[in-house]
Scaffold this motif. Structure first.
Motif, PDB file in Angstrom:
ATOM      1  N   ALA A  20       0.816  -1.215   0.000  1.00 19.94           N
ATOM      2  CA  ALA A  20       0.000   0.000   0.000  1.00 19.94           C
ATOM      3  C   ALA A  20       0.851   1.267   0.000  1.00 19.94           C
ATOM      4  O   ALA A  20       0.474   2.276  -0.606  1.00 19.94           O
ATOM      5  CB  ALA A  20      -0.938   0.001   1.214  1.00 19.94           C
ATOM      6  N   LYS A  23       1.564   2.480  -3.425  1.00 24.72           N
ATOM      7  CA  LYS A  23       0.422   2.731  -4.320  1.00 24.72           C
ATOM      8  C   LYS A  23      -0.387   3.958  -3.931  1.00 24.72           C
ATOM      9  O   LYS A  23      -1.191   4.438  -4.716  1.00 24.72           O
ATOM     10  CB  LYS A  23      -0.501   1.505  -4.318  1.00 24.72           C
ATOM     11  CG  LYS A  23       0.173   0.211  -4.759  1.00 24.72           C
ATOM     12  CD  LYS A  23      -0.748  -0.977  -4.582  1.00 24.72           C
ATOM     13  CE  LYS A  23      -0.043  -2.281  -4.922  1.00 24.72           C
ATOM     14  NZ  LYS A  23      -0.886  -3.475  -4.646  1.00 24.72           N
ATOM     15  N   TRP A  24      -0.206   4.454  -2.717  1.00 26.42           N
ATOM     16  CA  TRP A  24      -1.046   5.548  -2.236  1.00 26.42           C
ATOM     17  C   TRP A  24      -0.269   6.406  -1.265  1.00 26.42           C
ATOM     18  O   TRP A  24       0.521   5.894  -0.458  1.00 26.42           O
ATOM     19  CB  TRP A  24      -2.280   4.982  -1.537  1.00 26.42           C
ATOM     20  CG  TRP A  24      -3.182   6.028  -0.929  1.00 26.42           C
ATOM     21  CD1 TRP A  24      -4.104   6.784  -1.568  1.00 26.42           C
ATOM     22  CD2 TRP A  24      -3.218   6.418   0.445  1.00 26.42           C
ATOM     23  NE1 TRP A  24      -4.717   7.627  -0.676  1.00 26.42           N
ATOM     24  CE2 TRP A  24      -4.202   7.427   0.567  1.00 26.42           C
ATOM     25  CE3 TRP A  24      -2.517   6.020   1.586  1.00 26.42           C
ATOM     26  CZ2 TRP A  24      -4.502   8.035   1.770  1.00 26.42           C
ATOM     27  CZ3 TRP A  24      -2.807   6.625   2.793  1.00 26.42           C
ATOM     28  CH2 TRP A  24      -3.799   7.627   2.887  1.00 26.42           C
ATOM     29  N   GLN A  25      -0.443   7.708  -1.357  1.00 30.08           N
ATOM     30  CA  GLN A  25       0.220   8.616  -0.433  1.00 30.08           C
ATOM     31  C   GLN A  25      -0.841   9.458   0.258  1.00 30.08           C
ATOM     32  O   GLN A  25      -1.695  10.067  -0.402  1.00 30.08           O
ATOM     33  CB  GLN A  25       1.206   9.524  -1.170  1.00 30.08           C
ATOM     34  CG  GLN A  25       1.988  10.438  -0.236  1.00 30.08           C
ATOM     35  CD  GLN A  25       3.155  11.104  -0.940  1.00 30.08           C
ATOM     36  OE1 GLN A  25       3.504  10.717  -2.040  1.00 30.08           O
ATOM     37  NE2 GLN A  25       3.750  12.094  -0.305  1.00 30.08           N
TER      38      GLN A  25
END
Length: 279
Positions: A20, A23-25
């Motif tokens: 994760a 893939k995401w900030q």
């Protein structure tokens, strides 16, 4: 928080092992709020219903430690616990914060503190590489002046390996660095044997002519590093014997072996009924 991150399942918090973080900030406002809450917690602020809880888990799992602690409260889908006896009382919290938090490379893109720590580790790697080059402990192969087979400096964290390799390579347009953790395991020449490839801890390759610059870790040795940064494991197989060393076949017999002496045989024309028993 990152306990069990080396496993693809079973880690304490799934974001640390399911990819994760790549893939995401989180939005900057959310990250700032999280830092604010963490700061308040470190300064002694607690959510009153959970009191002096030190452990918690969701209500769909049953961790092994649950039965040894005292349950404090349930908040939503989470259950909170504290130590039994004196360690679960307010005086047990009358302690000072231990200085020096671990640097977590996975959090460097989100946290200035971790980013500074990783950069410091990289600088340390460059310094160690410079010292190694000065003392002659890390020099390229005489037969291949763009290839280094080296032992990693003691005390250098995995995040510092790329800086170590860059310093060794200098301004070479093409450079290969292969590194091992133990001096005894570090080879002195190429090509490498399957065992030497299996025990390699880190490798670096750059070749601008074909647009490659690649750093790879042995993730069996460094489980915190995952995905495309991991070396492909080499399967150890038996080395075939060269034809020149294979044993030569023996001569092929040209005729059947002669008759053995001292053995009495029935003639081919004798039927079983005509064979008389021997005394």
């Amino acid at each position: 928080m990152f306990e069990g991150q080396e496993r693809t399942t079973g880690c304490q918090f799934t974001f640390s092992c399911d990819g994760a973080l790549t893939k995401w900030q989180p939005p900057e406002a959310a990250w700032a709020r999280a830092r604010q809450i963490a700061g308040m917690a470190l300064n002694g602020k607690v959510f009153r219903p959970v009191g002096h809880a030190t452990h918690y888990h969701t209500d769909w799992v049953v961790p092994y430690w649950q039965a040894s602690l005292d349950k404090v409260a349930g908040v939503g889908s989470h259950l909170f616990f504290r130590w039994s006896g004196w360690w679960g009382t307010p005086p047990a919290f009358n302690r000072h914060q231990v200085a020096g938090e671990p640097v977590i490379a996975a959090l460097a893109p989100f946290s200035p503190a971790h980013r500074a720590g990783v950069e410091g580790t990289a600088e340390a790697g460059a310094a160690l590489a410079e010292g190694a080059a000065v003392t002659g402990a890390a020099t390229p192969l005489a037969s291949e002046p763009d290839t280094f087979l080296v032992s990693l400096p003691g005390g250098l964290a995995a995040e510092g390996f790329p800086a170590f390799a860059h310093k060794l390579c200098g301004d070479r347009p093409h450079c290969t660095v292969m590194a091992w953790r133990e001096t005894a395991a570090t080879p002195q020449a190429v090509p490498l044997t399957p065992l030497q490839m299996e025990t390699m801890a880190f490798s670096y390759l750059r070749d601008p002519a074909i647009g490659i610059e690649r750093t790879l870790w042995n993730c069996g040795m460094y489980p915190a590093i995952k995905g495309a940064r991991c070396m492909k494991r080499q399967a150890l197989t038996a080395v075939p014997i060269p034809p020149s060393l294979a044993p030569e076949p023996g001569p092929t017999p040209t005729s059947a072996p002669g008759e053995l002496t001292g053995i009495r045989r029935a003639s081919a024309s004798t039927t079983p009924a005509e064979v008389k028993p021997q005394p």
